[in-house]
Design a protein around this motif. Sequence first.
Motif, mmCIF file in Angstrom:
data_model
loop_
_atom_site.group_PDB
_atom_site.id
_atom_site.type_symbol
_atom_site.label_atom_id
_atom_site.label_comp_id
_atom_site.label_asym_id
_atom_site.label_seq_id
_atom_site.Cartn_x
_atom_site.Cartn_y
_atom_site.Cartn_z
ATOM 1 N N PRO A 15 -69.155 83.893 42.968
ATOM 2 C CA PRO A 15 -69.057 85.068 43.837
ATOM 3 C C PRO A 15 -69.476 86.360 43.129
ATOM 4 O O PRO A 15 -69.131 86.582 41.965
ATOM 5 N N ILE A 16 -70.214 87.200 43.856
ATOM 6 C CA ILE A 16 -70.684 88.483 43.334
ATOM 7 C C ILE A 16 -70.185 89.592 44.251
ATOM 8 O O ILE A 16 -70.303 89.497 45.476
ATOM 9 N N VAL A 17 -69.630 90.639 43.652
ATOM 10 C CA VAL A 17 -69.241 91.837 44.392
ATOM 11 C C VAL A 17 -70.023 93.004 43.812
ATOM 12 O O VAL A 17 -69.898 93.310 42.627
ATOM 13 N N PHE A 18 -70.871 93.646 44.634
ATOM 14 C CA PHE A 18 -71.612 94.810 44.150
ATOM 15 C C PHE A 18 -70.912 96.087 44.610
ATOM 16 O O PHE A 18 -70.295 96.132 45.667
ATOM 17 N N SER A 19 -71.017 97.125 43.784
ATOM 18 C CA SER A 19 -70.429 98.413 44.139
ATOM 19 C C SER A 19 -70.844 99.477 43.142
ATOM 20 O O SER A 19 -70.887 99.217 41.949
ATOM 21 N N PRO A 20 -71.039 100.698 43.653
ATOM 22 C CA PRO A 20 -71.511 100.952 45.019
ATOM 23 C C PRO A 20 -73.028 101.029 44.979
ATOM 24 O O PRO A 20 -73.585 101.544 44.020
ATOM 25 N N LEU A 79 -72.388 96.598 39.077
ATOM 26 C CA LEU A 79 -72.371 98.031 39.362
ATOM 27 C C LEU A 79 -73.796 98.544 39.501
ATOM 28 O O LEU A 79 -74.517 98.679 38.514
ATOM 29 N N GLY A 80 -74.197 98.798 40.723
ATOM 30 C CA GLY A 80 -75.541 99.301 40.976
ATOM 31 C C GLY A 80 -76.504 98.203 41.394
ATOM 32 O O GLY A 80 -76.277 97.014 41.150
ATOM 33 N N GLY A 82 -79.505 99.981 32.116
ATOM 34 C CA GLY A 82 -80.686 100.205 32.938
ATOM 35 C C GLY A 82 -81.880 99.328 32.613
ATOM 36 O O GLY A 82 -82.932 99.451 33.236
ATOM 37 N N ASP A 83 -81.745 98.421 31.651
ATOM 38 C CA ASP A 83 -82.843 97.538 31.244
ATOM 39 C C ASP A 83 -82.779 96.262 32.075
ATOM 40 O O ASP A 83 -81.840 95.471 31.941
ATOM 41 N N ALA A 84 -83.783 96.038 32.935
ATOM 42 C CA ALA A 84 -83.765 94.894 33.849
ATOM 43 C C ALA A 84 -83.720 93.562 33.100
ATOM 44 O O ALA A 84 -82.986 92.644 33.493
ATOM 45 N N ILE A 124 -69.874 96.839 48.377
ATOM 46 C CA ILE A 124 -69.665 98.168 48.931
ATOM 47 C C ILE A 124 -70.975 98.953 48.881
ATOM 48 O O ILE A 124 -71.652 98.980 47.851
ATOM 49 N N THR A 125 -71.319 99.592 49.997
ATOM 50 C CA THR A 125 -72.479 100.475 50.027
ATOM 51 C C THR A 125 -72.022 101.911 50.227
ATOM 52 O O THR A 125 -71.004 102.154 50.881
#
Length: 277
Positions: free
Chosen positions: A60-65, A44-45, A21-23, A88-89
């Motif tokens: 390439p980046i895949v975010f989920s969810p 993730l997130g 959670g630390d940006a 994925i949303t």
Amino acid sequence: MRELGYTEGQNIAIERKFGEGDADRLRRLATELVERQVDAIVALGTPAARAAKEATTTIPIVFSPIADPIGSGLVANLARPGGNITGITFMAPELGGKRLELLKQAVPGMTRVGVLSHPGDPSEATVKSVLEQTEAAARALGVQLLRLEAQGPNDFDRVFAAMSRERVGGLILIPSAMFIDERRRIVNVVVKDRLPAMFYFREFAEVGGLMSYGPNFRELFRRAATYVDKILKGAKPGDLPVEQPTKFELVINLKTAKTLGLVIPQSLLQQADQVVE
């Protein structure tokens, strides 16, 4: 990934990084992955996805969810995200009204409902859309809504004290990653306060929440794996639409219902995909 034919250490290597959670830490970790020239990044997130997008325009980046890829500035269009990112949303604004309807079936005498959101996640535009759907259902059901916001866990005491003061008879959460992380604490408070609550992932009901209605969180991760597979086989992330959930499940925790003194109607139990006893 195993189901798609990948075996770690044989035909795929996976580097796991945890930002907690630390940006700033997330940005450093994303930069490390870019420097190692990995073939793809799974974020993730929303915070992790933002850090990855800032770190590279080519890998390439895949975010989920995540809740709101457009409002978060990750993509401009769900159908054709463009660039080097897709994913994925879990957001489906139209479910706001459905969640209120299901909660009303469980608590027929409920006339005031708190709607709790986390400012900035999702975007204000998405929160507005969810609220519009929920307000339309509230009018039809004769229910008054009380909107509340929590910037972080430190606001929970204030928010729940306000709900007690305003005598709300139920609670609905607008989906946010922060609420998922804090689900045990939230569930413990609402049960202690004897407040019937409707959540958006089954993980809330599994730790004692009364009800949940939404997509299967674990399935969303599985869908992300199919995107990684496609990218490793040559697909461009910008050509892969951001996937939205199409299947939703209702989970009811009867043990919690008993604790709250509720008798769940049989008609509602018959709609449930899972009943926790």
